[in-house]
Design an enzyme around this catalytic site. Sequence first.
Site, PDB file in Angstrom:
ATOM      1  NE  ARG A   1      -5.574   4.492  11.110  1.00  0.00           N
ATOM      2  CZ  ARG A   1      -6.081   5.621  10.630  1.00  0.00           C
ATOM      3  NH1 ARG A   1      -7.362   5.884  10.791  1.00  0.00           N
ATOM      4  NH2 ARG A   1      -5.310   6.480  10.000  1.00  0.00           N
TER       5      ARG A   1
ATOM      6  CB  ALA B   1       2.353  13.187   2.411  1.00  0.00           C
TER       7      ALA B   1
ATOM      8  N   GLY C   1      14.776  -8.436  33.971  1.00  0.00           N
ATOM      9  CA  GLY C   1      15.949  -7.733  34.511  1.00  0.00           C
ATOM     10  C   GLY C   1      17.025  -7.609  33.443  1.00  0.00           C
TER      11      GLY C   1
ATOM     12  CD  GLN D   1      12.044  -2.750  35.280  1.00  0.00           C
ATOM     13  OE1 GLN D   1      12.290  -2.212  34.212  1.00  0.00           O
ATOM     14  NE2 GLN D   1      12.766  -2.556  36.365  1.00  0.00           N
TER      15      GLN D   1
ATOM     16  CD  GLN E   1       1.111  -8.393  47.068  1.00  0.00           C
ATOM     17  OE1 GLN E   1       1.597  -7.416  47.632  1.00  0.00           O
ATOM     18  NE2 GLN E   1       0.030  -8.992  47.513  1.00  0.00           N
TER      19      GLN E   1
ATOM     20  CD  GLU F   1      -2.096  -0.079   8.612  1.00  0.00           C
ATOM     21  OE1 GLU F   1      -3.317   0.086   8.730  1.00  0.00           O
ATOM     22  OE2 GLU F   1      -1.573  -1.082   8.109  1.00  0.00           O
ATOM     23  N   GLY F   2      -1.122   5.433  11.098  1.00  0.00           N
ATOM     24  CA  GLY F   2      -1.633   6.518  11.924  1.00  0.00           C
ATOM     25  C   GLY F   2      -1.023   6.446  13.309  1.00  0.00           C
ATOM     26  CB  THR F   3       0.987   8.889  15.273  1.00  0.00           C
ATOM     27  OG1 THR F   3       0.033   9.952  15.112  1.00  0.00           O
ATOM     28  CG2 THR F   3       2.131   9.059  14.275  1.00  0.00           C
TER      29      THR F   3
ATOM     30  CG  PHE G   1      -1.771   1.113   1.519  1.00  0.00           C
ATOM     31  CD1 PHE G   1      -2.919   1.312   0.772  1.00  0.00           C
ATOM     32  CD2 PHE G   1      -1.499   1.999   2.569  1.00  0.00           C
ATOM     33  CE1 PHE G   1      -3.777   2.375   1.044  1.00  0.00           C
ATOM     34  CE2 PHE G   1      -2.356   3.059   2.849  1.00  0.00           C
ATOM     35  CZ  PHE G   1      -3.495   3.247   2.090  1.00  0.00           C
TER      36      PHE G   1
END
Length: 402
Positions: A256, A142, A353, A350, A292, A377-379, A135
């Site tokens: 999208r 642009a 680690g 995280q 936890q 596909e668009g921010t 596409f």
Amino acid sequence: MASPTSTQSQSSATAYRLSREHDELRALVRQLADERIAPRAAEIDAKAEFPWDLKQLLAEHDLLGTGFEERHGGTALDGIGQAIVVEEVARADATTSLIPVIQKLGALPIMLAGSEEQKDRYFPRLASGEWLPAFALTEAGAGSDVASVRMRARRDGEDYVLSGTKRFITHGSVANVLTVFALTDPEAGGRKGMSGFIVETDTSGFSVARLEHKMGIRGSPTAELTFDDVRVPAANRLGEEGDGFKIAMSTLDRSRLAIASQAVGIAQGATDAALAYAAERRQFGERIVDFQAIQFMLADMASQTEAARQLTYAACARVDDDDPNLAYWTSAAKLIAGDTAMRATTDAVQIFGGYGYITEYPVERMMRDAKITQLYEGTQQIQRLVIARRLLARAGIESRGR
Ligand code: COS
């Protein structure tokens, strides 16, 4: 005081339900992805090479024709079925999941605005995976502002002559056929003077100028394309002259969803990897999964991923129904799923680690891959703009909202 207008979506509650067929499809794709795709993911990322072998694998399992009708050789899955395929491939490897995503994206302008003759000419080769599409809308100047496209398509007798450059085109260098957007009436500008065309990449004057070096989805080639007086027959125009902006926008309204599905898959992959690692890793004499602090992170990752998935499926049902409000749903799904993928992959690193930061484990790749879902596909800012415009319109509030 008059009660305020509800901002809740007023579209009729389109029911969606997962069927046994959906579960079977997920199991089939997951097994294929675990056995054949996941083991290739690190190498694809390191070498930044398009995975032709996995394209072939997906084609052999009829997973590239999910969005095409049976008469064209597709499997005509519903929206949720198509989402499940992308999700499960992305759970193993985001790069490879772009193959079914772009197979649909490249073809969508033809699905929406193409003639029967155009569909018959291209869809069988796309549904089988023999040909790859792309596409080609974005240009250097642009991106979010689609209307500022500069590429020209000049009418010359029975042909159009295309000249200009496209940039950031996913699969642009491996595609056999492109859906391209160019100005047929530069005076009228991008919104009214743009038209869509089908261009086969073996046409004289077409060339790949270069490939980008990227942070993530590194096996998926992102190309700059040059059109140096590329001549295409008028029969390759999509719809009428001047329809291009609306065709491109309607395409993105639907495509999208595939990015939302990809993001859900990446988030699920990261959550699964983090849970497995936490159950193995021992510190302070205990498995870290018993802490936890780790359990709460996993709970957030899992529940947010599930929320993104269910919103994506709700949006799929709206697209299947051609709901007038579908853009609101697909932008909301892409927004929530993209942010979830970024958060879940960051949390997975995280939990791992220091091991999360090195290429020995997959989560650093997943984190790099996740970032693109907030951009292409668009921010995420464009998704918010699309959502807000519809929100305001529903409330009867006029605003340009840019
Ligand atoms: N479907 C159909 N028509 C649409 C449309 C849509 N989703 N969005 C706008 N239009 C129509 C409008 O109705 C208007 O038509 P009229 O002039 O007949 O009233 C015309 O198109 C111009 O609309 P508008 O002025 O709203 O366009 P903008 O230039 O303000 O653009 C946004 C709107 C920002 C939403 C659009 O440019 C966009 O989606 N940008 C992001 C593009 C993107 O995703 N880029 C990533 C690269 S592609 S991988």
